[in-house]
Design a protein around this motif. Structure first.
Motif, PDB file in Angstrom:
ATOM      1  N   CYS A 131       0.821  -1.220   0.000  1.00  0.00           N
ATOM      2  CA  CYS A 131       0.000   0.000   0.000  1.00  0.00           C
ATOM      3  C   CYS A 131       0.855   1.271   0.000  1.00  0.00           C
ATOM      4  O   CYS A 131       0.454   2.303  -0.549  1.00  0.00           O
ATOM      5  CB  CYS A 131      -0.924   0.011   1.216  1.00  0.00           C
ATOM      6  SG  CYS A 131      -2.002  -1.442   1.336  1.00  0.00           S
ATOM      7  N   TYR A 132       2.040   1.181   0.596  1.00  0.00           N
ATOM      8  CA  TYR A 132       2.936   2.337   0.676  1.00  0.00           C
ATOM      9  C   TYR A 132       3.448   2.777  -0.701  1.00  0.00           C
ATOM     10  O   TYR A 132       3.934   3.898  -0.857  1.00  0.00           O
ATOM     11  CB  TYR A 132       4.137   2.013   1.571  1.00  0.00           C
ATOM     12  CG  TYR A 132       4.945   0.833   1.077  1.00  0.00           C
ATOM     13  CD1 TYR A 132       5.978   1.007   0.156  1.00  0.00           C
ATOM     14  CD2 TYR A 132       4.675  -0.457   1.516  1.00  0.00           C
ATOM     15  CE1 TYR A 132       6.701  -0.065  -0.320  1.00  0.00           C
ATOM     16  CE2 TYR A 132       5.383  -1.542   1.048  1.00  0.00           C
ATOM     17  CZ  TYR A 132       6.398  -1.348   0.128  1.00  0.00           C
ATOM     18  OH  TYR A 132       7.109  -2.408  -0.344  1.00  0.00           O
ATOM     19  N   ALA A 133       3.325   1.912  -1.694  1.00  0.00           N
ATOM     20  CA  ALA A 133       3.810   2.257  -3.034  1.00  0.00           C
ATOM     21  C   ALA A 133       2.903   3.277  -3.721  1.00  0.00           C
ATOM     22  O   ALA A 133       3.345   3.979  -4.627  1.00  0.00           O
ATOM     23  CB  ALA A 133       3.918   1.000  -3.900  1.00  0.00           C
ATOM     24  N   CYS A 134       1.648   3.362  -3.294  1.00  0.00           N
ATOM     25  CA  CYS A 134       0.692   4.289  -3.915  1.00  0.00           C
ATOM     26  C   CYS A 134       0.186   5.361  -2.963  1.00  0.00           C
ATOM     27  O   CYS A 134      -0.438   6.326  -3.402  1.00  0.00           O
ATOM     28  CB  CYS A 134      -0.508   3.522  -4.467  1.00  0.00           C
ATOM     29  SG  CYS A 134      -0.127   2.456  -5.875  1.00  0.00           S
ATOM     30  N   HIS A 135       0.408   5.177  -1.662  1.00  0.00           N
ATOM     31  CA  HIS A 135      -0.075   6.138  -0.664  1.00  0.00           C
ATOM     32  C   HIS A 135       1.086   6.633   0.188  1.00  0.00           C
ATOM     33  O   HIS A 135       1.817   5.823   0.762  1.00  0.00           O
ATOM     34  CB  HIS A 135      -1.117   5.495   0.257  1.00  0.00           C
ATOM     35  CG  HIS A 135      -2.387   5.113  -0.426  1.00  0.00           C
ATOM     36  ND1 HIS A 135      -3.364   6.024  -0.747  1.00  0.00           N
ATOM     37  CD2 HIS A 135      -2.848   3.903  -0.842  1.00  0.00           C
ATOM     38  CE1 HIS A 135      -4.381   5.406  -1.323  1.00  0.00           C
ATOM     39  NE2 HIS A 135      -4.082   4.112  -1.405  1.00  0.00           N
ATOM     40  N   SER A 136       1.225   7.929   0.272  1.00  0.00           N
ATOM     41  CA  SER A 136       2.208   8.508   1.191  1.00  0.00           C
ATOM     42  C   SER A 136       1.564   8.693   2.561  1.00  0.00           C
ATOM     43  O   SER A 136       0.347   8.605   2.713  1.00  0.00           O
ATOM     44  CB  SER A 136       2.715   9.853   0.662  1.00  0.00           C
ATOM     45  OG  SER A 136       1.634  10.781   0.572  1.00  0.00           O
ATOM     46  N   GLN A 137       2.406   8.935   3.554  1.00  0.00           N
ATOM     47  CA  GLN A 137       1.929   9.251   4.899  1.00  0.00           C
ATOM     48  C   GLN A 137       2.743  10.432   5.427  1.00  0.00           C
ATOM     49  O   GLN A 137       3.331  10.371   6.506  1.00  0.00           O
ATOM     50  CB  GLN A 137       2.063   8.053   5.833  1.00  0.00           C
ATOM     51  CG  GLN A 137       1.100   6.925   5.540  1.00  0.00           C
ATOM     52  CD  GLN A 137       1.140   5.834   6.589  1.00  0.00           C
ATOM     53  OE1 GLN A 137       1.488   6.062   7.740  1.00  0.00           O
ATOM     54  NE2 GLN A 137       0.789   4.614   6.190  1.00  0.00           N
ATOM     55  N   MET A 138       2.758  11.495   4.656  1.00  0.00           N
ATOM     56  CA  MET A 138       3.500  12.689   5.071  1.00  0.00           C
ATOM     57  C   MET A 138       2.869  13.906   4.413  1.00  0.00           C
ATOM     58  O   MET A 138       2.977  14.100   3.201  1.00  0.00           O
ATOM     59  CB  MET A 138       4.979  12.600   4.692  1.00  0.00           C
ATOM     60  CG  MET A 138       5.796  13.787   5.180  1.00  0.00           C
ATOM     61  SD  MET A 138       7.558  13.667   4.801  1.00  0.00           S
ATOM     62  CE  MET A 138       7.536  13.766   3.012  1.00  0.00           C
ATOM     63  N   VAL A 139       2.209  14.721   5.230  1.00  0.00           N
ATOM     64  CA  VAL A 139       1.608  15.954   4.739  1.00  0.00           C
ATOM     65  C   VAL A 139       2.665  17.052   4.796  1.00  0.00           C
ATOM     66  O   VAL A 139       3.234  17.308   5.857  1.00  0.00           O
ATOM     67  CB  VAL A 139       0.394  16.364   5.589  1.00  0.00           C
ATOM     68  CG1 VAL A 139      -0.244  17.633   5.022  1.00  0.00           C
ATOM     69  CG2 VAL A 139      -0.622  15.232   5.644  1.00  0.00           C
ATOM     70  N   ARG A 140       2.931  17.671   3.670  1.00  0.00           N
ATOM     71  CA  ARG A 140       3.926  18.744   3.626  1.00  0.00           C
ATOM     72  C   ARG A 140       3.299  20.080   4.029  1.00  0.00           C
ATOM     73  O   ARG A 140       2.082  20.232   3.997  1.00  0.00           O
ATOM     74  CB  ARG A 140       4.519  18.829   2.221  1.00  0.00           C
ATOM     75  CG  ARG A 140       5.289  17.583   1.817  1.00  0.00           C
ATOM     76  CD  ARG A 140       5.691  17.614   0.356  1.00  0.00           C
ATOM     77  NE  ARG A 140       4.529  17.575  -0.527  1.00  0.00           N
ATOM     78  CZ  ARG A 140       4.612  17.563  -1.853  1.00  0.00           C
ATOM     79  NH1 ARG A 140       5.784  17.579  -2.443  1.00  0.00           N
ATOM     80  NH2 ARG A 140       3.510  17.539  -2.590  1.00  0.00           N
ATOM     81  N   SER A 141       4.140  21.016   4.394  1.00  0.00           N
ATOM     82  CA  SER A 141       3.648  22.314   4.881  1.00  0.00           C
ATOM     83  C   SER A 141       3.348  23.270   3.731  1.00  0.00           C
ATOM     84  O   SER A 141       3.822  24.407   3.694  1.00  0.00           O
ATOM     85  CB  SER A 141       4.675  22.935   5.838  1.00  0.00           C
ATOM     86  OG  SER A 141       5.938  23.040   5.208  1.00  0.00           O
ATOM     87  N   LEU A 142       2.552  22.793   2.771  1.00  0.00           N
ATOM     88  CA  LEU A 142       2.117  23.589   1.625  1.00  0.00           C
ATOM     89  C   LEU A 142       0.629  23.885   1.788  1.00  0.00           C
ATOM     90  O   LEU A 142      -0.136  23.017   2.250  1.00  0.00           O
ATOM     91  CB  LEU A 142       2.369  22.848   0.320  1.00  0.00           C
ATOM     92  CG  LEU A 142       3.824  22.414   0.061  1.00  0.00           C
ATOM     93  CD1 LEU A 142       3.900  21.578  -1.206  1.00  0.00           C
ATOM     94  CD2 LEU A 142       4.730  23.627  -0.048  1.00  0.00           C
ATOM     95  N   ALA A 143       0.215  25.065   1.382  1.00  0.00           N
ATOM     96  CA  ALA A 143      -1.164  25.500   1.627  1.00  0.00           C
ATOM     97  C   ALA A 143      -2.189  24.520   1.069  1.00  0.00           C
ATOM     98  O   ALA A 143      -3.179  24.190   1.742  1.00  0.00           O
ATOM     99  CB  ALA A 143      -1.375  26.886   1.036  1.00  0.00           C
TER     100      ALA A 143
END
Length: 242
Positions: free
Chosen positions: A66-78
């Motif tokens: 599942c990690y190949a298609c889904h990230s688990q890190m929200v970046r600090s972009l609006a």
């Protein structure tokens, strides 16, 4: 400078040595900060480790890729803050071995997925993604309805404890009972899970059947835990917007 580089390219051993030097510098820059991780990453007081059932679900999440298609890190972009919520903190991954930040978003980021949808929605989505998201290209995982293999749950907690995850001896000894108890609400076993991991831990029949412990229970429990292990990101974002 260009002449030097041109001459270096004609000497195979010299070029190899140059590559090694360049790679070593890059490696040191990336690896050296990790030795100070204990001083640079401050773990929130309310941060908890995954329960045995959530941990089992995480292992299945890795197993199925599942990690190949889904990230688990929200970046600090609006735009990411608007879509996913507070940006990810390093402390949220302090107990992850390995971390699952990911590098590709064929599907949406899952860092703030916990409690966003119902357990029934997740179960239906995993069995037949297009039944709830018609445009989805995610593969189906109907085999998750099979019984969960719990043979290694205690060993997994014990291993993570040696790596610094704050599992106590009591948590390790009760790992199997807690894995079953988390899917059995209104029972003493379920109450014991809350006592060990906190009152906010979800104790539910995640797949709708408290009589069986399935891989679906484990995966849904894991997905519902994402972004709920600490309130620190939400408190930090609230402070920044005041």
């Amino acid at each position: 400078m260009l002449r030097l580089h041109y001459n270096l390219e004609k000497m195979s051993m010299g070029l190899v040595a140059g590559i090694i030097v360049a790679a070593s510098i890059g490696g040191i820059v990336e690896i050296a900060p990790l030795f100070t991780i204990d001083e640079t990453v401050e773990i929130p007081d309310d941060m908890r480790p995954h329960t045995p059932l959530e941990l089992a679900g995480r292992e299945i999440y890795i197993r199925e890729g599942c990690y190949a298609c889904h990230s688990q890190m929200v970046r600090s972009l609006a735009d990411e803050l608007d879509r996913y919520g507070p940006y990810s903190l390093a402390a949220e991954s302090a107990y992850d071995h390995p971390m699952l930040w990911g590098s590709k978003r064929t599907g949406p980021d899952l860092a703030r997925l916990g409690e966003k949808y119902s357990d029934a929605w997740h179960s239906a989505h995993l069995i037949d993604p297009r039944s709830v998201v018609p445009a989805s290209i995610m593969p189906a995982y109907p085999w998750l309805s099979r019984d969960l293999d719990t043979d290694l749950i205690g060993d997994q907690l014990a291993t993570l404890a040696t790596l610094g995850v704050p599992y106590t001896a009591d948590m390790v000894d009760a790992a199997l009972d807690d894995a079953k108890g988390q899917s059995q609400p209104d029972t003493e076993a379920g109450d014991a899970v809350r006592e060990r991991y906190g009152a906010d831990v979800a104790v539910r029949a995640f797949d709708g059947d408290p009589g069986r412990l399935t891989e679906m229970d484990a995966v849904v429990a894991y997905l519902q835990s994402l972004g709920t292990l600490t309130d620190a990101p939400y408190e930090l974002l609230a402070g920044e917007t005041q």
